[in-house]
Design a protein around this motif. Structure first.
Motif, PDB file in Angstrom:
ATOM      1  N   PRO A   1      -0.650   1.535 -18.436  1.00  0.00           N
ATOM      2  CA  PRO A   1      -0.233   2.837 -18.975  1.00  0.00           C
ATOM      3  C   PRO A   1      -0.081   3.926 -17.919  1.00  0.00           C
ATOM      4  N   VAL A   2      -0.773   3.797 -16.787  1.00  0.00           N
ATOM      5  CA  VAL A   2      -0.725   4.864 -15.782  1.00  0.00           C
ATOM      6  C   VAL A   2       0.002   4.447 -14.510  1.00  0.00           C
ATOM      7  N   TYR A   3       0.475   3.205 -14.441  1.00  0.00           N
ATOM      8  CA  TYR A   3       1.000   2.671 -13.186  1.00  0.00           C
ATOM      9  C   TYR A   3       2.153   3.507 -12.627  1.00  0.00           C
ATOM     10  N   GLU A   4       3.062   3.951 -13.482  1.00  0.00           N
ATOM     11  CA  GLU A   4       4.213   4.720 -13.018  1.00  0.00           C
ATOM     12  C   GLU A   4       4.018   6.234 -13.153  1.00  0.00           C
ATOM     13  N   THR A   5       2.824   6.657 -13.511  1.00  0.00           N
ATOM     14  CA  THR A   5       2.550   8.085 -13.605  1.00  0.00           C
ATOM     15  C   THR A   5       2.115   8.612 -12.236  1.00  0.00           C
ATOM     16  N   PRO A   6       2.031   9.927 -12.060  1.00  0.00           N
ATOM     17  CA  PRO A   6       1.643  10.497 -10.763  1.00  0.00           C
ATOM     18  C   PRO A   6       0.225  10.160 -10.309  1.00  0.00           C
ATOM     19  N   VAL A   7      -0.581   9.547 -11.172  1.00  0.00           N
ATOM     20  CA  VAL A   7      -1.976   9.294 -10.789  1.00  0.00           C
ATOM     21  C   VAL A   7      -2.162   7.939 -10.109  1.00  0.00           C
ATOM     22  N   TRP A   8      -1.122   7.081 -10.066  1.00  0.00           N
ATOM     23  CA  TRP A   8      -1.375   5.760  -9.490  1.00  0.00           C
ATOM     24  C   TRP A   8      -0.407   5.392  -8.367  1.00  0.00           C
ATOM     25  N   PHE A   9       0.789   4.900  -8.682  1.00  0.00           N
ATOM     26  CA  PHE A   9       1.594   4.266  -7.633  1.00  0.00           C
ATOM     27  C   PHE A   9       1.980   5.229  -6.519  1.00  0.00           C
ATOM     28  N   ARG A  10       2.500   6.385  -6.848  1.00  0.00           N
ATOM     29  CA  ARG A  10       3.004   7.296  -5.824  1.00  0.00           C
ATOM     30  C   ARG A  10       1.941   7.701  -4.800  1.00  0.00           C
ATOM     31  N   PRO A  11       0.759   8.193  -5.225  1.00  0.00           N
ATOM     32  CA  PRO A  11      -0.233   8.555  -4.200  1.00  0.00           C
ATOM     33  C   PRO A  11      -0.730   7.351  -3.408  1.00  0.00           C
ATOM     34  N   LEU A  12      -0.844   6.187  -4.064  1.00  0.00           N
ATOM     35  CA  LEU A  12      -1.284   4.990  -3.351  1.00  0.00           C
ATOM     36  C   LEU A  12      -0.245   4.565  -2.318  1.00  0.00           C
ATOM     37  N   TYR A  13       1.023   4.652  -2.683  1.00  0.00           N
ATOM     38  CA  TYR A  13       2.104   4.310  -1.759  1.00  0.00           C
ATOM     39  C   TYR A  13       2.112   5.237  -0.549  1.00  0.00           C
ATOM     40  N   ARG A  14       1.937   6.525  -0.779  1.00  0.00           N
ATOM     41  CA  ARG A  14       1.927   7.466   0.335  1.00  0.00           C
ATOM     42  C   ARG A  14       0.735   7.205   1.251  1.00  0.00           C
ATOM     43  N   LEU A  15      -0.419   6.868   0.692  1.00  0.00           N
ATOM     44  CA  LEU A  15      -1.605   6.569   1.495  1.00  0.00           C
ATOM     45  C   LEU A  15      -1.375   5.341   2.365  1.00  0.00           C
ATOM     46  N   ILE A  16      -0.835   4.274   1.770  1.00  0.00           N
ATOM     47  CA  ILE A  16      -0.654   3.019   2.492  1.00  0.00           C
ATOM     48  C   ILE A  16       0.516   3.094   3.461  1.00  0.00           C
ATOM     49  N   GLY A  17       1.613   3.694   3.020  1.00  0.00           N
ATOM     50  CA  GLY A  17       2.814   3.701   3.833  1.00  0.00           C
ATOM     51  C   GLY A  17       2.828   4.744   4.929  1.00  0.00           C
ATOM     52  N   GLY A  18       2.103   5.816   4.727  1.00  0.00           N
ATOM     53  CA  GLY A  18       2.075   6.859   5.738  1.00  0.00           C
ATOM     54  C   GLY A  18       3.337   7.717   5.730  1.00  0.00           C
TER      55      GLY A  18
ATOM     56  N   GLU B   1      -2.970  -3.225   9.137  1.00  0.00           N
ATOM     57  CA  GLU B   1      -2.761  -2.207  10.167  1.00  0.00           C
ATOM     58  C   GLU B   1      -2.841  -0.830   9.513  1.00  0.00           C
ATOM     59  N   TYR B   2      -2.791   0.224  10.334  1.00  0.00           N
ATOM     60  CA  TYR B   2      -2.858   1.597   9.836  1.00  0.00           C
ATOM     61  C   TYR B   2      -4.159   1.753   9.031  1.00  0.00           C
ATOM     62  N   VAL B   3      -4.127   2.310   7.822  1.00  0.00           N
ATOM     63  CA  VAL B   3      -5.380   2.541   7.090  1.00  0.00           C
ATOM     64  C   VAL B   3      -6.082   1.230   6.749  1.00  0.00           C
ATOM     65  N   LEU B   4      -5.300   0.156   6.557  1.00  0.00           N
ATOM     66  CA  LEU B   4      -5.907  -1.127   6.215  1.00  0.00           C
ATOM     67  C   LEU B   4      -6.386  -1.889   7.435  1.00  0.00           C
TER      68      LEU B   4
ATOM     69  N   GLU C   1      13.510 -10.435   8.644  1.00  0.00           N
ATOM     70  CA  GLU C   1      13.594  -9.036   9.056  1.00  0.00           C
ATOM     71  C   GLU C   1      12.362  -8.304   8.525  1.00  0.00           C
ATOM     72  N   PHE C   2      11.621  -7.665   9.432  1.00  0.00           N
ATOM     73  CA  PHE C   2      10.419  -6.930   9.059  1.00  0.00           C
ATOM     74  C   PHE C   2      10.579  -5.460   9.426  1.00  0.00           C
ATOM     75  N   ASP C   3      10.090  -4.592   8.570  1.00  0.00           N
ATOM     76  CA  ASP C   3      10.071  -3.153   8.848  1.00  0.00           C
ATOM     77  C   ASP C   3       8.714  -2.622   8.372  1.00  0.00           C
ATOM     78  N   ARG C   4       7.798  -2.434   9.329  1.00  0.00           N
ATOM     79  CA  ARG C   4       6.458  -1.961   8.962  1.00  0.00           C
ATOM     80  C   ARG C   4       6.388  -0.445   8.995  1.00  0.00           C
ATOM     81  N   ARG C   5       5.865   0.115   7.919  1.00  0.00           N
ATOM     82  CA  ARG C   5       5.626   1.552   7.831  1.00  0.00           C
ATOM     83  C   ARG C   5       4.180   1.761   7.416  1.00  0.00           C
ATOM     84  N   GLY C   6       3.336   2.152   8.344  1.00  0.00           N
ATOM     85  CA  GLY C   6       1.909   2.242   8.057  1.00  0.00           C
ATOM     86  C   GLY C   6       1.356   0.864   7.764  1.00  0.00           C
ATOM     87  N   SER C   7       0.745   0.699   6.609  1.00  0.00           N
ATOM     88  CA  SER C   7       0.247  -0.609   6.179  1.00  0.00           C
ATOM     89  C   SER C   7       1.243  -1.322   5.278  1.00  0.00           C
TER      90      SER C   7
END
Length: 270
Positions: free
Chosen positions: A62-79, A216-219, A255-261
């Motif tokens: 129910p919350v996966y696509e809301t602002p409380v889950w995927f987006r902040p987690l993606y920004r944290l991991i991806g940088g 790598e990165y945070v992970l 083909e690999f493209d790493r961005r943060g973790s």
């Protein structure tokens, strides 16, 4: 929900399954697959059932696509350098490559796409507009019900969803032009079996694209990896070992493209 009727195949004997009386039946060996709320429920591992077991991803649905889950987690991991919209990046990676050989890339029609571990259908819905059809599979019934609801709401008719394990796809060999697998490989209990199944259902020259997480990165920090493991069972990859796994499973042109973790990847089925 939609007119799309995927060609599911019996894992026991290889015959195409037929839909009748609200279920999928194998007319050869008698295997029966129930359909609930329009979603076929193929056997999945680890005791996951429709009624008695709720996974962490069922609870997240129910919350996966809301602002409380995927987006902040993606920004944290991806940088800071991660693409603003991972869905658009994946969609562009599914497109034909500039300068690729005509025998591989020239397609008379839009591609057929399988979205493995589709979750709530974020990627499924995004790529549907450029595809002939998209089938999304996941082991979480809660995620799939949400995915189907979102697709209906957006009026997308060339998609279908099924509960299915990535390491046992009830799909014929060489059935798809493209496979997407996003934010999920690091969660699979048998990664090599899942990659082998993905390779099997891709036509020769077809493409696998996706995203996963790397150590790598945070992970790169052991405490962060421990939290990821304890909360959702995530095991980040070592980049080079992941490259080797893809090659050993029958993929090339990596083909690999790493961005943060976050690791965006593309590979061709040999």
């Amino acid at each position: 929900m939609a007119a799309l009727e995927p060609g599911y195949v019996c894992r026991r004997c290889g015959w195409r399954l037929s839909r009748r009386d609200g279920e999928l039946d194998c007319l050869n060996c008698g295997e029966t697959i129930p359909i609930a709320n329009g979603i076929p429920r193929f056997p999945v591992p680890n005791g996951v059932s429709d009624s008695s077991h709720e996974t962490v991803f069922d609870r997240l649905a129910p919350v996966y696509e809301t602002p409380v889950w995927f987006r902040p987690l993606y920004r944290l991991i991806g940088g800071a350098t991660a693409p603003r919209d991972d869905r658009s990046t994946i969609a562009s990676m599914l497109e034909p490559e500039a300068g690729a050989g005509a025998e591989i890339e020239a397609e008379a029609e839009a591609p057929t796409v399988l979205d493995v571990a589709c979750g709530t259908g974020r990627i499924t819905r995004r790529v549907a507009g450029d595809a002939a059809s998209v089938v999304g599979v996941d082991i979480s019934g809660g995620m799939l019900e949400r995915a189907q609801r979102y697709a209906v709401r957006e009026g997308i008719e060339n998609v279908a969803f099924a509960r299915m394990s990535a390491d046992e796809l009830w799909i014929g060999t060489d059935a798809f032009d493209r496979v997407a697998c996003c934010w999920a490989l690091h969660l699979f209990p048998d990664i090599d079996a899942a990659l082998a199944e993905i390779r099997r259902v891709l036509r020769p020259g077809g493409r696998l694209v996706g995203t996963t997480i790397v150590d790598e990165y945070v992970l790169g920090a052991a405490p962060v990896r421990a939290v990821a493991r304890l909360t959702v069972g995530a095991e980040p990859f070592d980049v080079e070992s992941f490259r080797d796994r893809l090659r050993e499973t029958g993929f090339s042109s990596l083909e690999f493209d790493r961005r943060g973790s976050a690791l965006f990847f593309r590979a061709r089925a040999e």
